[in-house]
Design a protein around this motif. Structure first.
Motif, PDB file in Angstrom:
ATOM      1  N   MET A   1      22.204 -11.473  59.364  1.00  0.00           N
ATOM      2  CA  MET A   1      21.514 -10.640  60.353  1.00  0.00           C
ATOM      3  C   MET A   1      21.364  -9.228  59.803  1.00  0.00           C
ATOM      4  O   MET A   1      20.302  -8.606  59.945  1.00  0.00           O
ATOM      5  CB  MET A   1      22.339 -10.628  61.641  1.00  0.00           C
ATOM      6  CG  MET A   1      21.559 -10.201  62.872  1.00  0.00           C
ATOM      7  SD  MET A   1      20.293 -11.402  63.325  1.00  0.00           S
ATOM      8  CE  MET A   1      18.862 -10.351  63.381  1.00  0.00           C
ATOM      9  N   ALA A   2      22.440  -8.737  59.173  1.00  0.00           N
ATOM     10  CA  ALA A   2      22.402  -7.383  58.611  1.00  0.00           C
ATOM     11  C   ALA A   2      21.317  -7.303  57.541  1.00  0.00           C
ATOM     12  O   ALA A   2      20.580  -6.312  57.468  1.00  0.00           O
ATOM     13  CB  ALA A   2      23.757  -7.016  58.015  1.00  0.00           C
ATOM     14  N   TRP A   3      21.201  -8.369  56.747  1.00  0.00           N
ATOM     15  CA  TRP A   3      20.166  -8.367  55.707  1.00  0.00           C
ATOM     16  C   TRP A   3      18.776  -8.318  56.340  1.00  0.00           C
ATOM     17  O   TRP A   3      17.922  -7.528  55.949  1.00  0.00           O
ATOM     18  CB  TRP A   3      20.295  -9.625  54.830  1.00  0.00           C
ATOM     19  CG  TRP A   3      19.269  -9.667  53.750  1.00  0.00           C
ATOM     20  CD1 TRP A   3      19.295  -9.022  52.556  1.00  0.00           C
ATOM     21  CD2 TRP A   3      18.025 -10.392  53.784  1.00  0.00           C
ATOM     22  NE1 TRP A   3      18.156  -9.288  51.838  1.00  0.00           N
ATOM     23  CE2 TRP A   3      17.360 -10.120  52.562  1.00  0.00           C
ATOM     24  CE3 TRP A   3      17.411 -11.232  54.712  1.00  0.00           C
ATOM     25  CZ2 TRP A   3      16.116 -10.668  52.249  1.00  0.00           C
ATOM     26  CZ3 TRP A   3      16.175 -11.772  54.392  1.00  0.00           C
ATOM     27  CH2 TRP A   3      15.540 -11.490  53.189  1.00  0.00           C
ATOM     28  N   LEU A   4      18.584  -9.140  57.393  1.00  0.00           N
ATOM     29  CA  LEU A   4      17.283  -9.141  58.078  1.00  0.00           C
ATOM     30  C   LEU A   4      16.990  -7.757  58.649  1.00  0.00           C
ATOM     31  O   LEU A   4      15.891  -7.232  58.498  1.00  0.00           O
ATOM     32  CB  LEU A   4      17.280 -10.179  59.203  1.00  0.00           C
ATOM     33  CG  LEU A   4      17.121 -11.647  58.799  1.00  0.00           C
ATOM     34  CD1 LEU A   4      17.196 -12.529  60.036  1.00  0.00           C
ATOM     35  CD2 LEU A   4      15.784 -11.862  58.096  1.00  0.00           C
ATOM     36  N   ASN A   5      18.019  -7.162  59.313  1.00  0.00           N
ATOM     37  CA  ASN A   5      17.809  -5.862  59.936  1.00  0.00           C
ATOM     38  C   ASN A   5      17.476  -4.792  58.910  1.00  0.00           C
ATOM     39  O   ASN A   5      16.677  -3.895  59.169  1.00  0.00           O
ATOM     40  CB  ASN A   5      19.044  -5.448  60.736  1.00  0.00           C
ATOM     41  CG  ASN A   5      19.106  -6.207  62.061  1.00  0.00           C
ATOM     42  OD1 ASN A   5      18.080  -6.613  62.580  1.00  0.00           O
ATOM     43  ND2 ASN A   5      20.303  -6.413  62.568  1.00  0.00           N
ATOM     44  N   SER A   6      18.079  -4.922  57.730  1.00  0.00           N
ATOM     45  CA  SER A   6      17.800  -3.887  56.733  1.00  0.00           C
ATOM     46  C   SER A   6      16.385  -4.030  56.175  1.00  0.00           C
ATOM     47  O   SER A   6      15.875  -3.121  55.536  1.00  0.00           O
ATOM     48  CB  SER A   6      18.843  -3.921  55.612  1.00  0.00           C
ATOM     49  OG  SER A   6      18.777  -5.167  54.953  1.00  0.00           O
ATOM     50  N   ARG A   7      15.737  -5.183  56.400  1.00  0.00           N
ATOM     51  CA  ARG A   7      14.329  -5.328  55.969  1.00  0.00           C
ATOM     52  C   ARG A   7      13.393  -4.582  56.911  1.00  0.00           C
ATOM     53  O   ARG A   7      12.225  -4.388  56.607  1.00  0.00           O
ATOM     54  CB  ARG A   7      13.858  -6.783  55.956  1.00  0.00           C
ATOM     55  CG  ARG A   7      14.535  -7.790  55.052  1.00  0.00           C
ATOM     56  CD  ARG A   7      14.601  -7.394  53.652  1.00  0.00           C
ATOM     57  NE  ARG A   7      15.964  -6.892  53.442  1.00  0.00           N
ATOM     58  CZ  ARG A   7      16.430  -6.387  52.315  1.00  0.00           C
ATOM     59  NH1 ARG A   7      15.642  -6.267  51.299  1.00  0.00           N
ATOM     60  NH2 ARG A   7      17.668  -5.971  52.222  1.00  0.00           N
ATOM     61  N   ILE A   8      13.897  -4.224  58.114  1.00  0.00           N
ATOM     62  CA  ILE A   8      13.027  -3.580  59.112  1.00  0.00           C
ATOM     63  C   ILE A   8      12.418  -2.300  58.541  1.00  0.00           C
ATOM     64  O   ILE A   8      11.263  -1.971  58.806  1.00  0.00           O
ATOM     65  CB  ILE A   8      13.827  -3.278  60.401  1.00  0.00           C
ATOM     66  CG1 ILE A   8      14.169  -4.603  61.089  1.00  0.00           C
ATOM     67  CG2 ILE A   8      13.038  -2.378  61.341  1.00  0.00           C
ATOM     68  CD1 ILE A   8      15.030  -4.457  62.313  1.00  0.00           C
ATOM     69  N   ALA A   9      13.226  -1.614  57.701  1.00  0.00           N
ATOM     70  CA  ALA A   9      12.752  -0.354  57.134  1.00  0.00           C
ATOM     71  C   ALA A   9      11.426  -0.536  56.401  1.00  0.00           C
ATOM     72  O   ALA A   9      10.620   0.390  56.327  1.00  0.00           O
ATOM     73  CB  ALA A   9      13.809   0.201  56.175  1.00  0.00           C
ATOM     74  N   LEU A  10      11.172  -1.740  55.875  1.00  0.00           N
ATOM     75  CA  LEU A  10       9.947  -1.995  55.124  1.00  0.00           C
ATOM     76  C   LEU A  10       8.719  -1.931  56.017  1.00  0.00           C
ATOM     77  O   LEU A  10       7.602  -1.788  55.541  1.00  0.00           O
ATOM     78  CB  LEU A  10      10.005  -3.393  54.480  1.00  0.00           C
ATOM     79  CG  LEU A  10      11.121  -3.637  53.478  1.00  0.00           C
ATOM     80  CD1 LEU A  10      11.254  -5.121  53.197  1.00  0.00           C
ATOM     81  CD2 LEU A  10      10.819  -2.873  52.198  1.00  0.00           C
ATOM     82  N   ALA A  11       8.938  -2.112  57.325  1.00  0.00           N
ATOM     83  CA  ALA A  11       7.787  -2.265  58.209  1.00  0.00           C
ATOM     84  C   ALA A  11       7.950  -1.413  59.462  1.00  0.00           C
ATOM     85  O   ALA A  11       7.489  -1.782  60.526  1.00  0.00           O
ATOM     86  CB  ALA A  11       7.619  -3.730  58.576  1.00  0.00           C
ATOM     87  N   ARG A  12       8.606  -0.261  59.309  1.00  0.00           N
ATOM     88  CA  ARG A  12       8.905   0.532  60.512  1.00  0.00           C
ATOM     89  C   ARG A  12       7.637   0.946  61.239  1.00  0.00           C
ATOM     90  O   ARG A  12       7.517   0.755  62.449  1.00  0.00           O
ATOM     91  CB  ARG A  12       9.753   1.750  60.124  1.00  0.00           C
ATOM     92  CG  ARG A  12      10.208   2.537  61.327  1.00  0.00           C
ATOM     93  CD  ARG A  12      11.555   3.193  61.105  1.00  0.00           C
ATOM     94  NE  ARG A  12      12.658   2.252  61.169  1.00  0.00           N
ATOM     95  CZ  ARG A  12      13.764   2.345  60.457  1.00  0.00           C
ATOM     96  NH1 ARG A  12      13.910   3.318  59.593  1.00  0.00           N
ATOM     97  NH2 ARG A  12      14.729   1.469  60.589  1.00  0.00           N
ATOM     98  N   ALA A  13       6.668   1.508  60.505  1.00  0.00           N
ATOM     99  CA  ALA A  13       5.468   2.044  61.159  1.00  0.00           C
ATOM    100  C   ALA A  13       4.717   0.972  61.953  1.00  0.00           C
ATOM    101  O   ALA A  13       4.469   1.158  63.152  1.00  0.00           O
ATOM    102  CB  ALA A  13       4.565   2.703  60.131  1.00  0.00           C
ATOM    103  N   PRO A  14       4.361  -0.170  61.353  1.00  0.00           N
ATOM    104  CA  PRO A  14       3.648  -1.175  62.160  1.00  0.00           C
ATOM    105  C   PRO A  14       4.490  -1.725  63.316  1.00  0.00           C
ATOM    106  O   PRO A  14       3.934  -2.031  64.374  1.00  0.00           O
ATOM    107  CB  PRO A  14       3.306  -2.281  61.154  1.00  0.00           C
ATOM    108  CG  PRO A  14       4.088  -2.010  59.938  1.00  0.00           C
ATOM    109  CD  PRO A  14       4.429  -0.561  59.936  1.00  0.00           C
ATOM    110  N   LEU A  15       5.806  -1.788  63.131  1.00  0.00           N
ATOM    111  CA  LEU A  15       6.639  -2.279  64.234  1.00  0.00           C
ATOM    112  C   LEU A  15       6.609  -1.299  65.399  1.00  0.00           C
ATOM    113  O   LEU A  15       6.455  -1.700  66.560  1.00  0.00           O
ATOM    114  CB  LEU A  15       8.092  -2.482  63.758  1.00  0.00           C
ATOM    115  CG  LEU A  15       8.393  -3.813  63.081  1.00  0.00           C
ATOM    116  CD1 LEU A  15       9.821  -3.848  62.586  1.00  0.00           C
ATOM    117  CD2 LEU A  15       8.141  -4.974  64.045  1.00  0.00           C
ATOM    118  N   VAL A  16       6.735   0.003  65.087  1.00  0.00           N
ATOM    119  CA  VAL A  16       6.699   1.012  66.151  1.00  0.00           C
ATOM    120  C   VAL A  16       5.339   0.947  66.860  1.00  0.00           C
ATOM    121  O   VAL A  16       5.259   0.986  68.086  1.00  0.00           O
ATOM    122  CB  VAL A  16       6.959   2.419  65.563  1.00  0.00           C
ATOM    123  CG1 VAL A  16       6.624   3.500  66.578  1.00  0.00           C
ATOM    124  CG2 VAL A  16       8.412   2.535  65.119  1.00  0.00           C
TER     125      VAL A  16
END
Lengths: 553, 581
Positions: free
Chosen positions: B20-35
């Motif tokens: 889960m931590a690994w998945l969550n750390s991938r979020i940084a790759l797509a912060r702008a489109p996610l926001v």
């Protein structure tokens, strides 16, 4: 959608599951409409009665509500379980059927397709077919039934409302899907081919890692993968945008329908032609009916993808086999004399025949060596004997019986082959050997390994016969692989022995050893050996030479 | 038959949290489109409120005011306009979610493929190529739902219901309390039901990878299976594998379906309760006694919002199994990404203008740990090859001939000892730059014969390619094909025989033209005639180069300056052969 016909007939094999799934889907969709319609009518009546009497139809309405609610919720659960179970059973069927169709194509017809691409077809392309039943067939049936039910329900109160809603339902269920299908076809197909290209490039990389590393070509291979991925993502982006568009359009149709019903209904109420509670009922029923129709637009967008995937699966499944099996095979003869008379055979692509008017008779128990340069037809002759390659003229007979009237499997049952390609399967050593004789006991297997010169190899293995070989297991050297293949030959114990460069790629010592072991197996067996090495020729009775498909003694 | 690999419990809490931590750390790759996706989704929620308010007013006018809808054209137009706005917003949100997923997938696939490239042939040796390909393809695709749909849905499942709750609370406390009690039950419900999903999804992913490996292996070996009449028997085994995949997939889906069914029950129960409450409140006797008397438009507004209150939760349950799939995929991905990079060598570059001296000093090479079936491939090997010398490595299969070449190319790292070029330690990367190689198994890549020959020299001219093809006798068969050297080969192309593939591999080495030539069984699978021609070609190529050839062929050994015999990983005897020189 002609391509999909084959799959529809496969669906037919799971008729029970398919029909049950469809019935569940209808139950849940119709209960949903019933629930909202009755609820609308109930609330509408209650609002007008403003608390003076919630009981109008009394208990019966409440019971009806509860019944529809339960049927709706449980029906939906059962529908999803059953339709998915049915789909996955269907996919397993298709995978098996694909393998079944691929068997008669091996090795020659399958030669044009490589591992990664075949893998794509049997895994990803078959997966892409899941939408056929789940997202196309079931929702289409549901949509048609729902439209019919709505026509009856609305028509009972107002034909104008009924026709208006029907037109909008058709827009959401037919026009939008057809349009989506048209603009979604290309990118749907592209998403399948781009994914297959990416997978091909990935398998090229994983299987060709040594070549790519040694030649400094990894960066270029990575670029090929990235390029295929970019195309895949592009196609997916187009599909995602279309999915949004189709949802928007069918939702817009639903909103229009609801407002139209309100519009027309309120006029009817003003004219005294309709009770307000009925209007509430109709509005909610219309909303529920669009819920049943709206998935169609997104589903028909998948048609391009499904069709391309289906086409790729069928390309293998419908390929004509190299050899047609007789409808009613003749009994296998007792004798094993082999006779070729004026036999001519041709590989598909080649212009020149691989074998050109060959006359040859090999009596049971004799030993024949075939020599000649590469491409002279030596291996093709073995392929013809194995009935992997058909001949266009002349005859081949075994024990005096025309080979074309015999079952290929039964014929090959008489033959054991050792070649330079010694396939080791990713499986235990035991399973690798059992291919030679499925009912062999462990002591048979151990004896065969001893005979093949693998006694020490077996002792050294951490888990003996259970040791996993090949990809993902213990690496087997070329020499060991050849001996595993030799052990299979021992186990098969067939009267005709076909040897295709049996010692190729072995060191001198192993070559001597393998030949000595082969000499023992040859005793009492017909042997045909293809070779370009002098080693082993002394074991043979007769040496014949092939050149450009012709016999030159 | 079960997979031979086993490791620490992958379903333990720690292991799942790690993934889960690994998945969550991938979020940084797509912060702008996610926001953006979440912002647009929230805006859509606001439009929903406005729509419900207008619709409630319209319904009230029709039901209790007896007005015709045609009298309130303004309402109708605003409803349709708001609907279009909402469609635009949700469309934008979906596209932003897609971009988030695309960015993560592109980045992870890049990381995985580049990692595989660094790990090289040694890593692939002990793994099924079908499985690894499936990890880099299907399992990365399995991240799509998590980043594209689940994450935005998870955020909106807080934002939208909270907003609706606040608005309803402003109008009627009683209704708000009913929603406030039902809302938190949703995550609790999903948590309880979804507990086993992560483990189930991981097993499903593993089954998918295994099924891929299995089918690739058997399809490639179909000819052998037919020879032994075992192809039909293999169908039985295939049925088992395909069925196992179905059972595992259904296990996950059953949980997902159960979750959404429970949610639907909860939602309908709440709506019924709410309906009863507002109906009674209209007559001044609310179910929750703190409410005042409600007017019809307010009651309708609250009722219309109730399904929208649950809609984000419904969305979340739909995508809940995406989270499980992503967690399942993360295991295989992390397993590859966490592999330590092979040690970087001294990073020297080697002058490639003239033949080099090659030495192995007391080199030992172990394959795997001794305890789990590993073996010693080379044991204290000393080899010295002078510049321009031509040396044959001989010995039985498995004696370590190929290992010497793999060590030089950096496919394997020595457990101890030194590899030197011109007396200086050199790593595989540097040696590869100055070496041409043809290996035992010759992989033919998707492309043309020419592009296959150019693999080690992408900038070569057609003339050079033709010359190399002629030297390696590739033209002998290529010229008979309709498109000659431009014939498509490899995946989905024309099939080459083992001998033909070997000659293509040799042509690569000819074209690459480097001062060190490493050949592994260059003449295997060639008939005498061709063998003699290739031996001549090798001889021409050997001029002014240092050459190491692993071989069994007397014809090749004869042309070498000397041969080194290996036996069970040791140098047995080094003798100067009476060659042609």
């Amino acid at each position: 959608m002609g391509d999909l016909g084959t799959f529809l007939s496969l669906i037919g094999r799971r008729r029970g599951w398919m029909l049950a799934g469809g019935a569940m889907a209808l139950t849940s969709a119709l209960s949903g409409i019933g629930l909202l319609a009755i609820a609308g009518w109930y609330v509408g009546s209650a609002a007008l009665a403003a608390g003076t009497g919630l009981v109008i139809f009394g208990i019966s309405v409440r019971v009806l509500l509860r019944g529809f609610a339960v049927a709706r919720v449980l029906g939906r659960y059962a529908e999803r379980l059953v339709t998915h179970e049915a789909t996955f059973r269907l996919l397993a069927d298709i995978r098996l059927w694909f393998l079944e169709c691929a068997i008669p194509l091996a090795p020659l017809k399958l030669g044009g397709f490589r591992g990664g691409d075949l893998l794509s077809r049997i895994v990803a392309d078959v997966d892409a077919l899941d939408g056929l039943y789940l997202r196309l067939l079931v929702p289409s049936v549901v949509a048609v039934v729902v439209a019919g039910a709505m026509l009856v329900l609305l028509g009972a109160f107002s034909p104008v409302i009924a026709l208006t809603v029907l037109a909008l339902l058709a827009t959401a269920g037919l026009v939008v899907p057809a349009w989506m299908r048209r603009i979604g076809d290309a990118s749907g197909a592209e998403s399948v081919t781009a994914a297959a290209d990416a997978r091909t490039a990935l398998v090229d990389m994983t299987q060709g890692m040594a070549e790519l590393t040694a030649h400094g070509a990894l960066d270029r291979q990575l670029a090929i993968i990235a390029e295929a991925e970019e195309r895949l993502i592009g196609a997916q982006r187009h599909q995602a945008a279309l999915a949004g568009l189709s949802a928007a359009l069918s939702g817009f149709a639903a909103n229009l329908a609801m407002l139209a019903v309100l519009w027309l209904g309120s006029q009817a109420i003003a004219a005294g032609g309709m009770a307000p509670a009925v209007l509430a009922m109709l509005v909610l029923a219309v909303i529920a009916s669009f819920e049943a129709v709206s998935p169609l637009a997104a589903a028909y967008q998948l048609v391009g993808r499904i069709r391309t995937a289906a086409g790729r699966v069928l390309e293998i499944a419908h390929a004509p086999p190299s050899v047609t099996e007789p409808e009613a095979p003749t009994q296998m003869p007792t004798g094993n004399d082999i006779a070729l008379v004026g036999l001519t055979a041709r590989h598909e692509a080649a212009i020149a025949p691989a074998l050109d008017r060959i006359d040859l008779s090999i009596t049971e128990g004799s030993r024949l060596a075939l020599v000649g340069p590469s491409g002279s037809g030596k291996s093709s002759l073995l392929t013809v004997l194995l009935r992997f390659l058909d001949y266009e003229s002349g005859t081949l007979s075994i024990g005096g019986v025309d080979a074309k009237t015999l079952s290929g499997d039964a014929l090959r049952g008489r033959m054991a082959m050792l070649s330079q390609a010694s396939q080791i399967f990713a499986a235990s050593l035991r399973d690798n050997l059992l291919i030679g004789r499925p009912d062999a006991t462990d002591s048979d297997l151990t004896a065969a390994l001893e005979n093949a010169g693998l006694g020490d190899f077996l002792t050294d293995l951490p888990q003996g016969l259970d040791t996993w070989l090949g990809e993902g297991g213990v690496a087997v050297s070329g020499g060991q692989a050849r001996r595993v293949a030799l052990a299979r030959v021992y186990l098969k114990d067939a009267p005709i022995l076909l040897l295709d460069e049996p010692t190729e790629g072995l060191d001198a010592e192993s070559e001597r050893d393998v030949l000595a072991r082969l000499a023992k197996i040859m005793i009492g067996r017909t042997t045909i050996m293809v070779t370009h090495h002098p080693a082993g020729l002394d074991l043979m009775d007769r040496v014949i030479r092939l050149e450009a498909g012709r016999l030159v003694e | 038959m079960s997979s031979p690999t086993a490791s620490a419990d992958p379903d333990s809490r720690n292991a799942i949290q790690g993934r889960m931590a690994w998945l969550n750390s991938r979020i940084a790759l797509a912060r702008a489109p996610l926001v953006l996706a979440i912002g647009l989704g929230a805006a859509g929620g606001a439009v929903l409120l406005a729509q419900a308010w207008i619709l409630a007013g319209l319904l009230d006018a029709v039901i209790s005011g007896g007005e015709a809808v045609s009298d309130r054209l303004g309402d109708v137009v605003s409803l349709l306009a708001l609907y279009l706005v909402r469609v635009g917003l949700s469309h934008g949100a979906a596209l932003a979610g897609f971009e988030a997923s695309a960015r993560v997938r592109i980045s992870v696939r890049r990381a995985v493929t580049h990692k595989l490239a660094r790990l090289g042939p040694s890593y692939m040796k002990s793994r099924s190529s079908g499985e690894v390909a499936s990890v880099a393809m299907e399992q990365i695709e399995a991240l799509d739902g998590f980043f594209g749909k689940y994450l935005p849905a998870a955020a909106l499942a807080w934002v939208v219901p909270a907003t609706i709750l606040a608005v309803v609370a402003g109008l009627d406390w009683g209704a708000a309390i009913i929603l406030a009690i039902a809302g938190p039950l949703v995550p609790a419900l999903m948590g309880v039901i979804g507990m086993g999903t992560a483990a189930a999804a991981r097993k499903q992913m593993a089954t998918l990878a295994r099924m891929s490996g299995y089918f690739l292996d058997r399809l490639q070996g179909l000819a052998t299976l037919r020879l032994f009449g075992q192809a039909e028997n293999e169908l039985v085994r295939s049925r088992e594998i395909a069925d196992e995949f179905r059972v595992r997939t259904m296990r996950i889906l059953r949980v997902a379906f159960l979750t959404s069914t429970a949610l639907e029950l909860l939602a309908s129960g709440t709506i019924v309760l709410l309906a009863a409450h507002v109906a009674l409140a209209m007559s001044g006797q609310p179910l929750i006694p703190i409410s005042g008397t409600l007017t019809l438009p307010v009651a309708l507004f609250v009722l219309l919002l109730a399904p929208d209150f649950f809609q984000p939760f419904r969305q979340l349950t739909t995508h809940y199994h995406d989270r499980a799939s992503a967690l399942g995929a993360a295991e295989a991905l992390v397993a590859i990404l966490d592999q330590p990079d092979p040690p970087a060598g001294p990073g020297t570059t080697i002058d490639a203008d003239r033949p080099v001296a090659v030495s192995l000093r007391n080199v030992r090479l172990d394959y795997g740990a001794k305890s789990d079936g590993g073996r010693v491939a080379l044991d204290g090997v000393d080899i010295d090859v002078a510049p321009g010398e031509k040396v044959a490595l001989v010995g039985q299969s498995g004696a370590g001939k190929s290992s010497v070449i793999e060590l030089l190319l950096g496919f394997e790292q020595p457990s101890s000892g030194d590899i030197q070029i011109d007396g200086k330690p050199a790593d595989g990367h540097a040696i590869r730059e100055i070496a041409a190689w043809a290996g035992q198994a010759s992989r033919i890549f998707h492309g043309t014969i020419a592009s296959n020959i150019k693999i080690g020299a992408p900038d070569a001219t057609d003339q050079d390619v033709r010359a190399a093809a002629e030297a390696a006798r590739v033209t002998d068969f290529a010229d008979l094909l309709p498109d000659g050297l431009d014939t498509a080969v490899g995946e989905r192309g024309h099939g080459l025989s083992g001998g033909e593939a070997r000659r293509v591999a040799l042509a690569r080495a000819f074209l690459r033209d480097r001062p060190l030539l490493l050949l592994d069984e260059p003449t295997a699978n060639l008939d005498r005639e061709n063998e003699a021609l290739v031996v001549d070609a090798i001889e021409r190529l050997s001029q002014n180069r240092t050459v190491l050839i692993a071989t069994h062929s007397p014809a090749v050994i004869e042309r070498c300056d000397r041969s080194i015999r290996l036996e069970a990983g040791r140098v047995e005897a080094e003798k100067v052969e009476v060659g042609n020189g």
